[in-house]
Design a protein around this motif. Structure first.
Motif, PDB file in Angstrom:
ATOM      1  N   VAL B  19       0.805  -1.224   0.000  1.00  9.50           N
ATOM      2  CA  VAL B  19       0.000   0.000   0.000  1.00  9.50           C
ATOM      3  C   VAL B  19       0.847   1.288   0.000  1.00  9.50           C
ATOM      4  CG1 VAL B  19      -0.285   0.304   2.500  1.00  9.50           C
ATOM      5  CG2 VAL B  19      -2.212   0.782   0.983  1.00  9.50           C
ATOM      6  N   LEU B  20       2.185   1.119   0.050  1.00 12.35           N
ATOM      7  CA  LEU B  20       3.049   2.306   0.120  1.00 12.35           C
ATOM      8  C   LEU B  20       2.909   3.193  -1.116  1.00 12.35           C
ATOM      9  CD1 LEU B  20       5.194   3.878   1.713  1.00 12.35           C
ATOM     10  CD2 LEU B  20       6.951   2.496   0.602  1.00 12.35           C
ATOM     11  N   ASP B  21       2.732   2.575  -2.270  1.00 16.02           N
ATOM     12  CA  ASP B  21       2.578   3.376  -3.493  1.00 16.02           C
ATOM     13  C   ASP B  21       1.351   4.282  -3.401  1.00 16.02           C
ATOM     14  OD1 ASP B  21       0.932   1.144  -3.587  1.00 16.02           O
ATOM     15  OD2 ASP B  21       1.100   0.885  -5.759  1.00 16.02           O
ATOM     16  N   LEU B  22       0.284   3.756  -2.800  1.00 16.27           N
ATOM     17  CA  LEU B  22      -0.938   4.568  -2.648  1.00 16.27           C
ATOM     18  C   LEU B  22      -0.708   5.689  -1.633  1.00 16.27           C
ATOM     19  CD1 LEU B  22      -3.721   1.804  -2.625  1.00 16.27           C
ATOM     20  CD2 LEU B  22      -2.893   3.181  -4.533  1.00 16.27           C
ATOM     21  N   ALA B  23       0.043   5.376  -0.561  1.00 20.05           N
ATOM     22  CA  ALA B  23       0.342   6.400   0.449  1.00 20.05           C
ATOM     23  C   ALA B  23       1.165   7.525  -0.169  1.00 20.05           C
ATOM     24  CB  ALA B  23       1.090   5.759   1.615  1.00 20.05           C
ATOM     25  N   VAL B  24       2.105   7.156  -1.042  1.00 19.36           N
ATOM     26  CA  VAL B  24       2.939   8.162  -1.720  1.00 19.36           C
ATOM     27  C   VAL B  24       2.077   9.013  -2.659  1.00 19.36           C
ATOM     28  CG1 VAL B  24       4.778   8.455  -3.440  1.00 19.36           C
ATOM     29  CG2 VAL B  24       5.123   6.923  -1.512  1.00 19.36           C
TER      30      VAL B  24
END
Lengths: 215, 122
Positions: B19-24
């Protein structure tokens, strides 16, 4: 300034560049990756290994599905241009040594070209193995040992090439004569071949582009 | 205790990976334009700790390759130049779609885990 791992930013980016090259990452992407590392470390003051990991593992993230560390084929642009350059230099030297005379170029010329090709292939592969070993993880002691070993191997291989050329040349007949040329024309041919090898290398090698440089 | 902390940290790293890509993308959407180190700081302030440059920059490169963000190098004021990132229209669409998917998914997992919590409390 060296960080906790004893790594200077320059040492880290050099090792990372080598690893990215070995993994066949395009020069344009390498320029971006190196610029990001430099910008980040200069701003944060972090140790490069602490922030990005060892050059081997960090570079692997940009390699994608490209093949692992290697030369990218059994014959590369480096091999071809190096061989052309060496052959050109040899022809030029022959011309200079026989400037006022007519030189008979015989089929024996193969005895000199073959060792040069072998040198390019063998030394190129040794260089790859040593460069990978030196830069995959940052270890100062290993780097020094590796560099010395590589230098000695190159030195020995260089003399072995000429010894091999002389040995083959002395055993092969110096006939038939393929062409007879004045010494000055050999100098000219040698100059053209070396110049073309440099031009081909400059034109076709995948150069690293720094995105911060004005276009 | 140390092993338990390590196990928890490892599990959180696994969750974050998905989910890090979405957080970025969400951070970029709210800030407009940002660069690598500032993104790490924003995410740390939001409670995502131990983010390193070695995680963020390859992720940003992937997002740029997929056309979800665009980038531009700008000279720093006396400091090093920085690569600034902006979310693209495609990036916004993917963010909205994926954020809805993640919210739905985490709600369903929350129900399952919430049930386990209440049963364990009895």
């Amino acid at each position: 300034m060296p960080g906790q791992h004893g790594t200077s930013l320059k040492g880290y980016t050099e090792a990372l560049t080598t690893q990215l090259r070995l993994r066949k990452v395009p020069g344009k992407v390498i320029g971006q990756v190196i610029a990001e590392v430099e910008s980040h470390v200069r701003e944060t003051g972090e140790d490069p290994v602490e922030a990005f990991g060892q050059p081997g593992s960090y570079s692997a993230q940009f390699a994608g599905r490209r093949s692992p560390v290697g030369r990218g084929g059994w014959l590369t642009l480096d091999d071809v241009t190096f061989t052309m350059f060496m052959v050109g230099a040899l022809v030029m030297l022959n011309g200079v040594l026989n400037l006022g005379e007519i030189v008979n170029v015989t089929a024996n010329v193969v005895s000199w070209v073959a060792p040069i090709v072998i040198y390019a292939l063998v030394v190129g592969r040794i260089d790859i193995a040593v460069a990978d070993r030196e830069t995959r993880t940052i270890t100062a002691a290993r780097r020094t040992q590796g560099t010395w070993a590589a230098s000695w191997l190159r030195f020995l291989a260089f003399f072995a090439t000429f010894a091999l050329g002389m040995a083959i040349s002395s055993r092969l007949p110096h006939e038939p004569v393929l062409v007879s040329l004045p010494g000055w024309s050999l100098v000219l041919v040698g100059l053209v071949v070396t110049a073309v090898s440099v031009w081909v290398y400059q034109r076709w090698s995948d150069r690293i582009v720094d995105p911060r440089d004005p276009q | 205790m140390v092993t338990e902390d390590r196990a928890t940290a490892d599990r959180q790293t696994q969750w974050l990976r998905g989910v890090l890509d979405l957080a970025v993308l969400a951070t970029l959407q709210s800030s407009g334009t940002s660069y690598g180190y500032a993104l790490i700081q924003s995410l740390t302030e939001a409670g995502i700790f131990d983010l390193k440059g070695g995680t963020i920059y390859p992720l940003l490169a992937r997002l740029e390759q997929e056309g979800l963000v665009s980038s531009e190098w700008r000279a720093g004021d006396g400091g090093p130049g920085r690569k600034y990132f902006t979310i693209t229209t495609t990036g916004r669409e993917v963010l909205i779609r994926s954020a809805a998917g993640w919210t739905d998914f985490s709600a369903r997992i929350g129900l399952i885990l919430g049930g386990a919590l209440s049963r364990g409390g009895r």
